[in-house]
Design an enzyme around this catalytic site. Structure first.
Site, short mmCIF file in Angstrom:
data_model
loop_
_atom_site.label_atom_id
_atom_site.label_comp_id
_atom_site.label_asym_id
_atom_site.label_seq_id
_atom_site.Cartn_x
_atom_site.Cartn_y
_atom_site.Cartn_z
N HIS A 61 28.33 15.53 40.22
CA HIS A 61 27.91 16.85 39.74
C HIS A 61 27.95 17.82 40.91
O HIS A 61 28.10 17.42 42.06
CB HIS A 61 26.52 16.79 39.12
CG HIS A 61 25.43 16.42 40.07
ND1 HIS A 61 25.35 15.18 40.69
CD2 HIS A 61 24.35 17.13 40.54
CE1 HIS A 61 24.28 15.15 41.47
NE2 HIS A 61 23.67 16.31 41.40
N HIS A 63 25.75 19.80 42.55
CA HIS A 63 24.67 20.18 43.44
C HIS A 63 25.16 19.98 44.87
O HIS A 63 25.99 19.10 45.14
CB HIS A 63 23.41 19.34 43.18
CG HIS A 63 22.58 19.87 42.04
ND1 HIS A 63 21.74 19.07 41.30
CD2 HIS A 63 22.47 21.13 41.53
CE1 HIS A 63 21.14 19.81 40.38
NE2 HIS A 63 21.57 21.05 40.50
N ASP A 65 24.08 18.76 47.68
CA ASP A 65 23.96 17.52 48.43
C ASP A 65 24.95 16.47 47.96
O ASP A 65 25.06 15.39 48.57
CB ASP A 65 22.53 16.97 48.37
CG ASP A 65 21.98 16.82 46.96
OD1 ASP A 65 22.28 17.66 46.11
OD2 ASP A 65 21.24 15.84 46.71
N HIS A 66 25.72 16.78 46.91
CA HIS A 66 26.73 15.85 46.39
C HIS A 66 28.15 16.39 46.50
O HIS A 66 29.09 15.68 46.15
CB HIS A 66 26.43 15.50 44.93
CG HIS A 66 25.13 14.79 44.75
ND1 HIS A 66 25.03 13.42 44.62
CD2 HIS A 66 23.86 15.27 44.69
CE1 HIS A 66 23.75 13.09 44.49
NE2 HIS A 66 23.02 14.19 44.52
N HIS A 135 20.90 15.12 33.46
CA HIS A 135 20.41 15.85 34.63
C HIS A 135 20.33 17.34 34.26
O HIS A 135 20.55 17.72 33.11
CB HIS A 135 21.35 15.60 35.82
CG HIS A 135 20.76 15.99 37.15
ND1 HIS A 135 19.46 15.73 37.50
CD2 HIS A 135 21.32 16.63 38.22
CE1 HIS A 135 19.24 16.17 38.73
NE2 HIS A 135 20.35 16.73 39.18
N ASP A 198 21.59 11.08 40.37
CA ASP A 198 20.91 12.24 39.78
C ASP A 198 20.88 12.20 38.25
O ASP A 198 21.60 12.93 37.56
CB ASP A 198 21.58 13.52 40.26
CG ASP A 198 21.22 13.83 41.70
OD1 ASP A 198 21.04 12.87 42.48
OD2 ASP A 198 21.14 15.02 42.06
N HIS A 256 19.53 7.88 47.95
CA HIS A 256 19.15 9.22 47.51
C HIS A 256 17.63 9.38 47.59
O HIS A 256 16.96 9.67 46.61
CB HIS A 256 19.66 9.46 46.08
CG HIS A 256 19.70 10.93 45.71
ND1 HIS A 256 18.63 11.57 45.13
CD2 HIS A 256 20.67 11.86 45.80
CE1 HIS A 256 18.94 12.82 44.88
NE2 HIS A 256 20.18 13.02 45.28
#
Length: 297
Positions: A61, A63, A65-66, A135, A198, A256
């Protein structure tokens, strides 16, 4: 070689000891980079890993941090003039984010980057399957499944007088004269890997994890904050371990981790309440070998 290199294990906020996400899976001829968060290119350098073997990049996805490490990785692939195509999977509903990251800055585009957006209730590309998760924005988990095969038995080959190039011919054709492949081999079930990030608990978490040899799964929260985890679409370590138990996972990799907990061993203690199999508490730059085949797999 089959191995997972852990490049980052933090969640939204990195720490002094945990970078944002990043996981590189070597699975024979597949080299897959999952969720390259900010700093992934440098983490690869510290781990002694090059971008040139990468065949796929899978983003769960969009976000930060990914995915914020994607521009640097793609630019390095271009700089190194990687000769083979590199396929990038990502949620189709995040196309605008992919487009921004793909060309976040100016650079010479010297590599073949193949966009392969993921959509629908199930997506399959070769040995990779993606399923939607739960999510705050469109998110997919990934599963790699090796097809079942056959293991050649030297004693049986010798008994039928088969050796050298004839072995390969038998494997390709399934028969050599009166000898069939089944007569000189045993079944070898394929191995599998799942990557779940997530998400709150949902049916597809279990579907992705079902019977896998190696499960990498988020465990952002501890049980004391289960209500918060549910509200923001995340898992606790105990929930992740319960998934592993119910899905008959062989090796569970927890990652995570939220920066709010100072003692990471608490994740392991909570997971042990649900799962008595092998658990790995992921650390940055750790190498995790793929579990050896069992007698049945």
């Amino acid at each position: 070689m089959r191995e997972l290199a852990v490049l980052g294990t933090a969640s939204q906020v990195p720490t002094r000891h945990r970078n944002h996400n990043g996981y590189l899976l070597r699975f024979d001829d597949e080299v897959i980079l999952f969720d390259p968060g900010e700093g992934t290119q440098r983490q690869m350098l510290l781990a002694g890993l090059a971008v040139s073997p990468i065949t796929r990049i899978c983003i769960t996805h969009f976000h930060g941090d990914h995915s914020l490490g994607l521009p640097g990785v793609l630019q390095r692939i271009s700089l190194d003039k990687v000769p083979h195509p590199v396929t990038v999977h990502y949620p189709a509903q995040g196309q605008e984010y992919y487009d921004r990251l793909r060309h976040a800055t100016s650079y010479w585009d010297n590599a073949e980057i193949v966009a392969a957006p993921v959509s629908g209730a199930s997506f399959t590309a070769g040995r990779i399957t993606a399923l939607p998760l739960w999510h705050s924005l469109p998110t997919y988990g990934y599963r790699l499944t090796e097809p079942d095969g056959r293991r050649m038995v030297p004693g049986l080959l010798a008994a039928h007088g088969i050796s050298g190039p004839a072995v390969g011919e038998l494997q390709r054709a399934g028969r050599l004269g009166d000898v069939t492949l089944d007569q000189v081999s045993t079944a070898r079930p394929g191995q599998s890997f799942a990557f779940v990030m997530d998400t709150g608990l949902c049916d597809n978490v279990y579907a992705l994890a079902e019977g896998v040899d190696l499960l990498v799964i988020e465990s952002t929260f501890l049980d004391e904050d289960a209500g918060m985890a549910r509200m923001v679409g995340h898992l606790t370590a105990r929930q992740a371990a319960a998934v592993a138990r119910e899905s008959r996972v062989r090796v569970l990799v927890l990652t995570h981790f939220s920066q709010r907990y100072q003692d990471a061993s608490r994740y392991l203690r909570e997971a042990r309440l649900e799962f008595d199999g092998e658990i790995v508490l992921a650390e940055d730059l750790m190498r995790i070998p793929f579990p050896a085949r069992t007698a049945t797999g």
